[in-house]
Motif scaffolding. Sequence first.
Motif, PDB file in Angstrom:
ATOM      1  N   ILE A   1       2.731  14.491  43.489  1.00 31.00           N
ATOM      2  CA  ILE A   1       2.434  15.399  42.380  1.00 31.00           C
ATOM      3  C   ILE A   1       1.279  16.321  42.736  1.00 31.00           C
TER       4      ILE A   1
ATOM      5  N   LYS B   1       0.614  20.617  43.528  1.00 28.36           N
ATOM      6  CA  LYS B   1      -0.225  21.284  42.524  1.00 28.36           C
ATOM      7  C   LYS B   1      -1.498  21.844  43.150  1.00 28.36           C
TER       8      LYS B   1
ATOM      9  N   GLY C   1       8.880  22.033  36.937  1.00 30.47           N
ATOM     10  CA  GLY C   1       8.477  21.189  38.049  1.00 30.47           C
ATOM     11  C   GLY C   1       8.933  19.764  37.835  1.00 30.47           C
ATOM     12  N   SER C   2       8.695  18.944  38.829  1.00 29.63           N
ATOM     13  CA  SER C   2       9.021  17.533  38.730  1.00 29.63           C
ATOM     14  C   SER C   2       7.927  16.748  39.430  1.00 29.63           C
ATOM     15  N   GLY C   3       7.852  15.472  39.134  1.00 31.08           N
ATOM     16  CA  GLY C   3       6.794  14.678  39.752  1.00 31.08           C
ATOM     17  C   GLY C   3       7.185  13.221  39.887  1.00 31.08           C
TER      18      GLY C   3
ATOM     19  N   GLN D   1       9.322  18.199  46.807  1.00 32.05           N
ATOM     20  CA  GLN D   1       8.305  18.396  45.774  1.00 32.05           C
ATOM     21  C   GLN D   1       7.614  19.746  45.937  1.00 32.05           C
TER      22      GLN D   1
ATOM     23  N   ASN E   1       7.754  22.501  43.017  1.00 30.75           N
ATOM     24  CA  ASN E   1       6.489  22.654  42.290  1.00 30.75           C
ATOM     25  C   ASN E   1       5.583  23.756  42.800  1.00 30.75           C
ATOM     26  N   THR E   2       5.869  24.294  43.981  1.00 33.92           N
ATOM     27  CA  THR E   2       5.017  25.356  44.522  1.00 33.92           C
ATOM     28  C   THR E   2       5.842  26.566  44.947  1.00 33.92           C
TER      29      THR E   2
ATOM     30  N   GLN F   1       7.781  28.201  42.122  1.00 28.50           N
ATOM     31  CA  GLN F   1       6.943  28.992  41.217  1.00 28.50           C
ATOM     32  C   GLN F   1       6.647  30.379  41.806  1.00 28.50           C
TER      33      GLN F   1
END
Length: 288
Positions: free
Chosen positions: A146, A150, A84-86, A102, A106-107, A110
């Motif tokens: 972020i 998440k 992931g990245s933030g 993002q 990140n979602t 995954q």
Amino acid sequence: MKSCVVTGASSGIGRATAVLLAENGHRVFATVRKESDAHALARTPGITPVFMDVGDAEQVAEAVAKIRSEVGEAGLDGLVNNAGSGTALPLELMAPAQLRHQLEVNTIGQLAVTQALLPALRQARGRVVMIGSIGVRAVPPFTGPIVVPKAALTALTHILRQELAPWGIRTILVDPASIRTDAGEKLAAAAQATVENFSAADRALYGAAYKTMTSRFLALDVAGSPPSAVATVILHALTDQRPRAHYTVGRNRRRLSMIPRLPIRLADALRRRVFGIPGPGSAIGVPR
């Protein structure tokens, strides 16, 4: 020998997890995006580097095909979704395209990796570990890029836990709190560049509060637990006979987990104190 996939293994939590699993006798497929990271990980016995960007569907398909051919009929015993990245940014100033990116990394990325590896996980009745964030509980200001992905990942994990249970696949959420990695330094550098790119009007609105918040956030991470603390929890999640469905790990986890249990006004006051954010009404009159 049990086989596991660890995404985002080039540094920090991912790298510490890949190394710890290999040291404990697991065969680890560690995903990276750079040649230099692959060479560094390949020096550890038991680790097989695999090139994959979770946001690139073609790379995901190629990496999964390689992994499935390697594990064969034995299947896959564990998947650690860590990649992931933030960044940090006031939501008013965040372009929708930035948030989409993002969420993609990140979602959605995954989920895509998990979907692709589920046949192999079913073969071995494997486990899925999702790396979330304590920020979903604490919800500090300026962490929307972020925390929003998440938070979606957290919901996704709880749903997968129920949907995959009939096949004996355990789905486990691990929420790191303050962890000392180079991600904090990257955030500090990115934050400085972000402020420099603010327009004069945006700097007047958010500049001081944004710099204060990011500096305090970095201070928490610098004084945080080492990545090995998270790796140890992940090892337990993958190997304990009765793992918990949800772990929190790292310094400040109790304090940050307490925030959502407070009345909203008190919780917001605590966030302002911890992160140095101006109080309600304090910016009235500031021109746009």
